[in-house]
Motif scaffolding. Sequence first.
Motif, PDB file in Angstrom:
ATOM      1  N   HIS A 134     -39.583  -0.515  90.669  1.00 33.55           N
ATOM      2  CA  HIS A 134     -39.038  -1.630  89.896  1.00 33.55           C
ATOM      3  C   HIS A 134     -38.551  -1.155  88.528  1.00 33.55           C
ATOM      4  O   HIS A 134     -37.457  -1.520  88.085  1.00 33.55           O
ATOM      5  CB  HIS A 134     -40.112  -2.712  89.723  1.00 33.55           C
ATOM      6  CG  HIS A 134     -39.620  -3.955  89.039  1.00 33.55           C
ATOM      7  ND1 HIS A 134     -39.069  -5.018  89.726  1.00 33.55           N
ATOM      8  CD2 HIS A 134     -39.577  -4.292  87.721  1.00 33.55           C
ATOM      9  CE1 HIS A 134     -38.719  -5.963  88.864  1.00 33.55           C
ATOM     10  NE2 HIS A 134     -39.026  -5.545  87.651  1.00 33.55           N
ATOM     11  N   ILE A 135     -39.360  -0.323  87.876  1.00 31.26           N
ATOM     12  CA  ILE A 135     -38.977   0.203  86.560  1.00 31.26           C
ATOM     13  C   ILE A 135     -37.712   1.049  86.672  1.00 31.26           C
ATOM     14  O   ILE A 135     -36.784   0.934  85.851  1.00 31.26           O
ATOM     15  CB  ILE A 135     -40.131   1.030  85.953  1.00 31.26           C
ATOM     16  CG1 ILE A 135     -41.314   0.118  85.622  1.00 31.26           C
ATOM     17  CG2 ILE A 135     -39.669   1.788  84.709  1.00 31.26           C
ATOM     18  CD1 ILE A 135     -42.559   0.847  85.192  1.00 31.26           C
TER      19      ILE A 135
ATOM     20  N   THR B  82     -36.515   1.506  94.900  1.00 33.10           N
ATOM     21  CA  THR B  82     -37.496   0.624  95.528  1.00 33.10           C
ATOM     22  C   THR B  82     -37.467   0.737  97.045  1.00 33.10           C
ATOM     23  O   THR B  82     -38.508   0.881  97.698  1.00 33.10           O
ATOM     24  CB  THR B  82     -37.239  -0.838  95.120  1.00 33.10           C
ATOM     25  OG1 THR B  82     -37.376  -0.962  93.698  1.00 33.10           O
ATOM     26  CG2 THR B  82     -38.237  -1.769  95.796  1.00 33.10           C
TER      27      THR B  82
ATOM     28  N   SER C 268     -44.534   8.363  85.316  1.00 29.27           N
ATOM     29  CA  SER C 268     -45.298   8.863  86.468  1.00 29.27           C
ATOM     30  C   SER C 268     -45.996  10.181  86.158  1.00 29.27           C
ATOM     31  O   SER C 268     -47.137  10.401  86.568  1.00 29.27           O
ATOM     32  CB  SER C 268     -44.387   9.020  87.695  1.00 29.27           C
ATOM     33  OG  SER C 268     -43.467  10.069  87.514  1.00 29.27           O
TER      34      SER C 268
ATOM     35  N   ILE D 110     -48.248   0.625  96.263  1.00 26.93           N
ATOM     36  CA  ILE D 110     -48.302  -0.151  95.023  1.00 26.93           C
ATOM     37  C   ILE D 110     -47.554   0.595  93.921  1.00 26.93           C
ATOM     38  O   ILE D 110     -46.786   0.002  93.144  1.00 26.93           O
ATOM     39  CB  ILE D 110     -49.760  -0.412  94.606  1.00 26.93           C
ATOM     40  CG1 ILE D 110     -50.478  -1.222  95.690  1.00 26.93           C
ATOM     41  CG2 ILE D 110     -49.820  -1.143  93.268  1.00 26.93           C
ATOM     42  CD1 ILE D 110     -51.957  -1.422  95.436  1.00 26.93           C
ATOM     43  N   GLY D 111     -47.765   1.902  93.855  1.00 27.82           N
ATOM     44  CA  GLY D 111     -47.045   2.709  92.877  1.00 27.82           C
ATOM     45  C   GLY D 111     -45.545   2.676  93.106  1.00 27.82           C
ATOM     46  O   GLY D 111     -44.750   2.671  92.161  1.00 27.82           O
TER      47      GLY D 111
ATOM     48  N   LEU E  21     -43.854   0.185  94.313  1.00 30.31           N
ATOM     49  CA  LEU E  21     -43.346  -1.098  93.833  1.00 30.31           C
ATOM     50  C   LEU E  21     -43.232  -1.111  92.311  1.00 30.31           C
ATOM     51  O   LEU E  21     -42.219  -1.547  91.750  1.00 30.31           O
ATOM     52  CB  LEU E  21     -44.270  -2.228  94.290  1.00 30.31           C
ATOM     53  CG  LEU E  21     -44.268  -2.544  95.792  1.00 30.31           C
ATOM     54  CD1 LEU E  21     -45.328  -3.593  96.101  1.00 30.31           C
ATOM     55  CD2 LEU E  21     -42.899  -3.017  96.236  1.00 30.31           C
ATOM     56  N   LEU E  22     -44.275  -0.617  91.638  1.00 31.02           N
ATOM     57  CA  LEU E  22     -44.291  -0.621  90.174  1.00 31.02           C
ATOM     58  C   LEU E  22     -43.232   0.306  89.591  1.00 31.02           C
ATOM     59  O   LEU E  22     -42.371  -0.123  88.804  1.00 31.02           O
ATOM     60  CB  LEU E  22     -45.684  -0.216  89.677  1.00 31.02           C
ATOM     61  CG  LEU E  22     -45.829  -0.006  88.165  1.00 31.02           C
ATOM     62  CD1 LEU E  22     -45.564  -1.307  87.429  1.00 31.02           C
ATOM     63  CD2 LEU E  22     -47.203   0.548  87.828  1.00 31.02           C
ATOM     64  N   LEU E  23     -43.286   1.582  89.971  1.00 29.62           N
ATOM     65  CA  LEU E  23     -42.358   2.558  89.391  1.00 29.62           C
ATOM     66  C   LEU E  23     -40.956   2.393  89.959  1.00 29.62           C
ATOM     67  O   LEU E  23     -39.964   2.690  89.266  1.00 29.62           O
ATOM     68  CB  LEU E  23     -42.883   3.968  89.631  1.00 29.62           C
ATOM     69  CG  LEU E  23     -44.192   4.271  88.896  1.00 29.62           C
ATOM     70  CD1 LEU E  23     -44.780   5.606  89.350  1.00 29.62           C
ATOM     71  CD2 LEU E  23     -43.987   4.281  87.390  1.00 29.62           C
TER      72      LEU E  23
ATOM     73  N   ALA F  26     -38.970   5.809  84.360  1.00 29.81           N
ATOM     74  CA  ALA F  26     -39.986   5.773  85.417  1.00 29.81           C
ATOM     75  C   ALA F  26     -40.572   7.159  85.659  1.00 29.81           C
ATOM     76  O   ALA F  26     -41.783   7.308  85.879  1.00 29.81           O
ATOM     77  CB  ALA F  26     -39.366   5.227  86.706  1.00 29.81           C
TER      78      ALA F  26
ATOM     79  N   LEU G 159     -51.304   6.027  92.563  1.00 26.54           N
ATOM     80  CA  LEU G 159     -50.345   5.112  91.936  1.00 26.54           C
ATOM     81  C   LEU G 159     -49.170   5.885  91.355  1.00 26.54           C
ATOM     82  O   LEU G 159     -48.006   5.503  91.512  1.00 26.54           O
ATOM     83  CB  LEU G 159     -51.053   4.323  90.832  1.00 26.54           C
ATOM     84  CG  LEU G 159     -50.245   3.211  90.164  1.00 26.54           C
ATOM     85  CD1 LEU G 159     -50.108   2.023  91.093  1.00 26.54           C
ATOM     86  CD2 LEU G 159     -50.917   2.789  88.863  1.00 26.54           C
ATOM     87  N   SER G 160     -49.468   6.998  90.712  1.00 21.75           N
ATOM     88  CA  SER G 160     -48.421   7.830  90.108  1.00 21.75           C
ATOM     89  C   SER G 160     -47.540   8.476  91.164  1.00 21.75           C
ATOM     90  O   SER G 160     -46.306   8.458  91.078  1.00 21.75           O
ATOM     91  CB  SER G 160     -49.068   8.912  89.233  1.00 21.75           C
ATOM     92  OG  SER G 160     -48.104   9.837  88.788  1.00 21.75           O
TER      93      SER G 160
END
Length: 421
Positions: free
Chosen positions: A72-73, A361, A86, A65-66, A68-70, A82, A123-124
Amino acid sequence: MATNELRTRKIVAGTVGNTLEWYDFAVYGYLAPIIAQQFFPSNSPTVSLISTFGVFAAGFLMRPIGSLLLGHIADKLGRSKALLLSVTLMAIPTTLIAFLPTYEQIGIAAPVILTLLRLLQGLSVGGEYTGSSVYLYEISPQSKRCFIVSWALVGATFGVLLGSGVAALATSLIPTDDLSIWGWRIPFAFGLLVGLTGFLIRSGNKSDDTDMPPSPHNPVNVPVSEVLRNHRPALLRTIACNILNGVGFYLTFVYLTSYLVTYVKFSESQALTINTSVMIVFMFLVPVLGYLTDKFNRRWLMLIGSGGITIFGLPLFWLIHHHDTYLVVLGQLGLAVILASFFAPLMATMISQFPRSVRVTGYSLGYNIPLAIFGGTAPLVATFLIERSHLQIAPAFYLVAVGILTFIVVWYMPDTVQDDD
């Protein structure tokens, strides 16, 4: 500012976050037996230890999940943004764990809160290691990519090494009773200083074209969709190769510390000191092999590493399962040398398979999925295998199986890569 000096500053900025991320994860792994007593009390030490490693694994489940989030950023807004996010996300839960009440003080809320903090850390981590690796890849000349990208692993290893060293120092200087009551908190509190240092270095690092988003002439609205639609073979190869990354690293440098205490009956201080010494060798060896890899073929060195685990994994683990300190050091050192030969070319090879527009990604997904499934669970699986088989070298068979799988994947992997800027 001279080009070399600027690049050095960027390497430090790209590396420092890994030190914090892996320092905290390492401290948790090394102090697992004590954390088990404080947050997962049970009549069975094995049950407590499995519960503790279960929370360790839960943090890894947040990594995809992290990523995907970071990721994407990083692919849409820039690498530096990003990376700064983090390191901030990691520093906060690290500090909170240092002051978290135990099960005896607040009951079931203690392990619940601990699990939530570990999830935030996961996540980080999901975007830190891969994001910094891609950042280093993109600021490096093609002739030095394996060498420069290897510094991301040096930073991560230094974080694990620092965690091992601080934990060893704490267990050596603080009486056992005090260590169980309050001493275990000191290594986590020290993580706040590491986090602040990383934040200051990254916030002062000036961004330029090397860490800007991909060219507007090559827009990608949703990077993860592009990866899944057009880069599946590269993603699957990256996932497969990083299974050995996760299992090999966490069995060798995190789990073995608890293994030596629980099954070989070494003291915590002895186990941590051995681990620290071997990791120093590993940390210096990785960039040396990265430098040599730039002169030769990346794929062949990966074959040597995965093949070495396949052939020597069992005998080296057999050496570790001895009361003779020299044999234990020889066994762990052997595993470290073989893994270093696999890790040195691994990062640049996997990153090179993805175009710049989806590079963070793609690599993040390919790295974090197997690390979540196989890396974070490696200590848990190893403990379970021993418990069910009653064979204390059972984790070696798990390691060898992963080595065989990786060797097959690398053997059929094409030599061609996208070494574009």
